[in-house]
Write a protein that holds these residues in place. Sequence first.
Motif, PDB file in Angstrom:
ATOM      1  N   THR A  31       0.829  -1.190   0.000  1.00  0.00           N
ATOM      2  CA  THR A  31       0.000   0.000   0.000  1.00  0.00           C
ATOM      3  C   THR A  31       0.867   1.243   0.000  1.00  0.00           C
ATOM      4  OG1 THR A  31      -1.687  -1.201   1.239  1.00  0.00           O
ATOM      5  CG2 THR A  31      -1.851   1.199   1.217  1.00  0.00           C
ATOM      6  N   GLN A  37      -0.893   8.451  -2.940  1.00  0.00           N
ATOM      7  CA  GLN A  37      -2.045   7.795  -3.559  1.00  0.00           C
ATOM      8  C   GLN A  37      -2.633   8.693  -4.646  1.00  0.00           C
ATOM      9  OE1 GLN A  37      -3.368   4.830  -3.253  1.00  0.00           O
ATOM     10  NE2 GLN A  37      -2.525   4.043  -1.366  1.00  0.00           N
ATOM     11  N   LEU A  39      -5.539   9.366  -6.103  1.00  0.00           N
ATOM     12  CA  LEU A  39      -6.987   9.192  -6.068  1.00  0.00           C
ATOM     13  C   LEU A  39      -7.700  10.202  -6.957  1.00  0.00           C
ATOM     14  CD1 LEU A  39      -7.563   8.600  -2.257  1.00  0.00           C
ATOM     15  CD2 LEU A  39      -7.283   6.910  -4.063  1.00  0.00           C
ATOM     16  N   GLU A  57     -11.611   6.607  -7.087  1.00  0.00           N
ATOM     17  CA  GLU A  57     -10.867   5.588  -7.823  1.00  0.00           C
ATOM     18  C   GLU A  57      -9.371   5.824  -7.689  1.00  0.00           C
ATOM     19  OE1 GLU A  57     -12.539   6.853 -11.531  1.00  0.00           O
ATOM     20  OE2 GLU A  57     -13.852   5.102 -11.612  1.00  0.00           O
ATOM     21  N   PHE A  59      -7.028   3.853  -5.853  1.00  0.00           N
ATOM     22  CA  PHE A  59      -6.323   3.414  -4.649  1.00  0.00           C
ATOM     23  C   PHE A  59      -5.360   2.286  -4.993  1.00  0.00           C
ATOM     24  CE2 PHE A  59      -5.757   0.959  -0.772  1.00  0.00           C
ATOM     25  CZ  PHE A  59      -5.512   1.945   0.163  1.00  0.00           C
ATOM     26  N   ASP A  63      -6.412  -4.959  -0.144  1.00  0.00           N
ATOM     27  CA  ASP A  63      -7.868  -4.891  -0.099  1.00  0.00           C
ATOM     28  C   ASP A  63      -8.356  -4.499   1.292  1.00  0.00           C
ATOM     29  OD1 ASP A  63     -10.382  -5.218  -1.474  1.00  0.00           O
ATOM     30  OD2 ASP A  63     -10.700  -6.952  -0.156  1.00  0.00           O
ATOM     31  N   GLU A  65      -6.929  -2.437   3.466  1.00  0.00           N
ATOM     32  CA  GLU A  65      -6.802  -0.997   3.641  1.00  0.00           C
ATOM     33  C   GLU A  65      -7.768  -0.240   2.727  1.00  0.00           C
ATOM     34  OE1 GLU A  65      -2.904   0.639   4.179  1.00  0.00           O
ATOM     35  OE2 GLU A  65      -2.127  -1.334   4.717  1.00  0.00           O
ATOM     36  N   PHE A  66      -8.040  -0.796   1.562  1.00  0.00           N
ATOM     37  CA  PHE A  66      -9.024  -0.217   0.643  1.00  0.00           C
ATOM     38  C   PHE A  66     -10.409  -0.220   1.294  1.00  0.00           C
ATOM     39  CE2 PHE A  66     -12.043  -1.122  -2.920  1.00  0.00           C
ATOM     40  CZ  PHE A  66     -11.994   0.132  -3.519  1.00  0.00           C
ATOM     41  N   GLN A  67     -10.781  -1.350   1.873  1.00  0.00           N
ATOM     42  CA  GLN A  67     -12.078  -1.460   2.553  1.00  0.00           C
ATOM     43  C   GLN A  67     -12.145  -0.523   3.759  1.00  0.00           C
ATOM     44  OE1 GLN A  67     -14.718  -3.146   1.487  1.00  0.00           O
ATOM     45  NE2 GLN A  67     -13.671  -4.086  -0.241  1.00  0.00           N
ATOM     46  N   ALA A  83     -17.530  -0.765  -1.707  1.00  0.00           N
ATOM     47  CA  ALA A  83     -16.169  -0.710  -2.245  1.00  0.00           C
ATOM     48  C   ALA A  83     -15.916  -2.022  -2.957  1.00  0.00           C
ATOM     49  CB  ALA A  83     -15.170  -0.504  -1.117  1.00  0.00           C
ATOM     50  N   GLY A  86     -11.944  -1.906  -7.225  1.00  0.00           N
ATOM     51  CA  GLY A  86     -11.048  -0.759  -7.270  1.00  0.00           C
ATOM     52  C   GLY A  86     -11.704   0.603  -7.166  1.00  0.00           C
TER      53      GLY A  86
END
Length: 113
Positions: A31, A37, A39, A57, A59, A63, A65-67, A83, A86
Amino acid sequence: MSRAKYDKGGMVFSTNSDLMEQLQSAPRVETLPPEKQPLVVRRDSKGRKGKVVTLVEGFVGSDEEFQALAKRLKVACGVGGSAKEGEIIIQGEVMERALQLLQQWGYNKCKKR
């Protein structure tokens, strides 16, 4: 409460003897720190029966850390969403609020499209 015959309590069985080795050697996605990032925050209503959503969008990372970022955004905006694939989908037109929050949290490369 009885469980069904086919319910194994979340256990997965495999006859592949190399499965654990393959799972452990799977490449981990690293990450990027928030300030790196890339974004993109945008408004969208296509394919949603005219309802407006805010999309985040770009990121790059795991997954989990995305969530976590998606949940944090949804809670801070006080709306629902999801989420997946992606992109973070936030219900409603909260593009300015989402952009402001992301910049406060250190995501300085955020762009509005």
